[in-house]
Design a protein around this motif. Structure first.
Motif, PDB file in Angstrom:
ATOM      1  N   ASP A 149      15.102   3.873  -8.873  1.00 38.91           N
ATOM      2  CA  ASP A 149      14.797   4.334  -7.523  1.00 38.91           C
ATOM      3  C   ASP A 149      13.566   3.606  -6.981  1.00 38.91           C
ATOM      4  N   CYS A 150      13.219   3.855  -5.734  1.00 35.99           N
ATOM      5  CA  CYS A 150      12.123   3.135  -5.087  1.00 35.99           C
ATOM      6  C   CYS A 150      10.759   3.496  -5.653  1.00 35.99           C
ATOM      7  N   GLY A 151      10.708   4.500  -6.513  1.00 35.70           N
ATOM      8  CA  GLY A 151       9.462   4.849  -7.181  1.00 35.70           C
ATOM      9  C   GLY A 151       9.366   4.249  -8.570  1.00 35.70           C
ATOM     10  N   THR A 193      22.620  10.246   1.888  1.00 33.87           N
ATOM     11  CA  THR A 193      21.654   9.519   1.076  1.00 33.87           C
ATOM     12  C   THR A 193      20.332  10.270   1.112  1.00 33.87           C
ATOM     13  N   ALA A 194      19.480   9.977   0.138  1.00 39.85           N
ATOM     14  CA  ALA A 194      18.161  10.600   0.084  1.00 39.85           C
ATOM     15  C   ALA A 194      17.229   9.724  -0.725  1.00 39.85           C
ATOM     16  N   CYS A 195      15.965   9.850  -0.475  1.00 38.71           N
ATOM     17  CA  CYS A 195      14.963   9.181  -1.287  1.00 38.71           C
ATOM     18  C   CYS A 195      14.721  10.064  -2.507  1.00 38.71           C
ATOM     19  N   GLN A 252      10.381  10.766  -3.384  1.00 36.59           N
ATOM     20  CA  GLN A 252       9.614  11.105  -2.186  1.00 36.59           C
ATOM     21  C   GLN A 252       8.119  11.166  -2.456  1.00 36.59           C
ATOM     22  N   CYS A 286       6.749   7.720  -2.370  1.00 40.00           N
ATOM     23  CA  CYS A 286       6.813   7.122  -1.031  1.00 40.00           C
ATOM     24  C   CYS A 286       5.924   7.839  -0.035  1.00 40.00           C
ATOM     25  N   ILE A 343       6.485  10.867   1.146  1.00 45.81           N
ATOM     26  CA  ILE A 343       7.330  11.642   2.057  1.00 45.81           C
ATOM     27  C   ILE A 343       7.388  13.068   1.538  1.00 45.81           C
ATOM     28  N   CYS A 359       4.816   3.044  -0.356  1.00 45.01           N
ATOM     29  CA  CYS A 359       5.946   3.315   0.534  1.00 45.01           C
ATOM     30  C   CYS A 359       7.146   2.485   0.103  1.00 45.01           C
ATOM     31  N   CYS A 360       8.342   2.900   0.499  1.00 53.98           N
ATOM     32  CA  CYS A 360       9.506   2.126   0.062  1.00 53.98           C
ATOM     33  C   CYS A 360      10.169   1.404   1.200  1.00 53.98           C
TER      34      CYS A 360
END
Length: 156
Positions: free
Chosen positions: A44-46, A120-122, A125, A128, A130, A155-156
């Motif tokens: 994931d973006c994290g 979809t979802a981050c 969060q 990021c 959020i 942030c992503c």
């Protein structure tokens, strides 16, 4: 809905009906062309590595308007997939083509399986910045270097 749940429900039904969340019914002459288990491994973006597994059903319409899939036959297909493929008791994801191939969650209501829209979802969060209530959103203007995303900025 998990695989065990659909098997339990199918054993009580006389017919198998699928309906999209918008109320449109999947034509009653649909086929279940695939049942399988899908494993998705991703980051994931994290930066967290994740693995998701789902049982996948693919619905398809053909021009054989006399076709009707009965609950007993779908149960046999499910049991065969469990025996031959080792499919486990995971959530069901349904593929169905309208304008494009869509993926749906599955619920059951009033003797009908409902294809629920997926979103979809981050998944990271916190990484990021959020919040679930959007309390940490920042209004970033083009050219505003003080508030722009930077490498390592979270942030992503």
């Amino acid at each position: 809905m998990k695989l065990s749940e659909i098997k339990e429900i199918l054993s009580t039904l006389e017919n198998v009906e699928f309906q999209l969340e918008n109320g449109t019914y999947v034509p009653e002459y649909f086929h279940v062309t695939e049942i399988g288990q899908i494993t998705k491994k991703f980051i994931d973006c994290g930066g967290v590595i994740r693995i998701e597994k789902v049982v996948n059903f693919q619905l398809w319409n053909a021009d054989d308007f006399e076709h009707r899939l009965k609950p007993e036959k779908l149960l046999r297909i499910i049991k065969l997939s469990e025996e031959k493929l080792g499919i486990e008791d995971y959530e069901i994801e349904v593929e169905f083509q309208s304008e494009t191939i869509g993926k749906y969650d599955l619920e059951f209501k009033d003797k009908t399986f409902v294809l629920k829209n997926k979103t979809t979802a981050c998944l990271a969060q916190d990484a990021c910045g959020i919040s679930s209530e959007n309390e940490n959103l920042i209004n970033i203007s083009v050219g505003d270097s003080a508030n722009s995303c930077t490498p390592g900025g979270g942030c992503c």
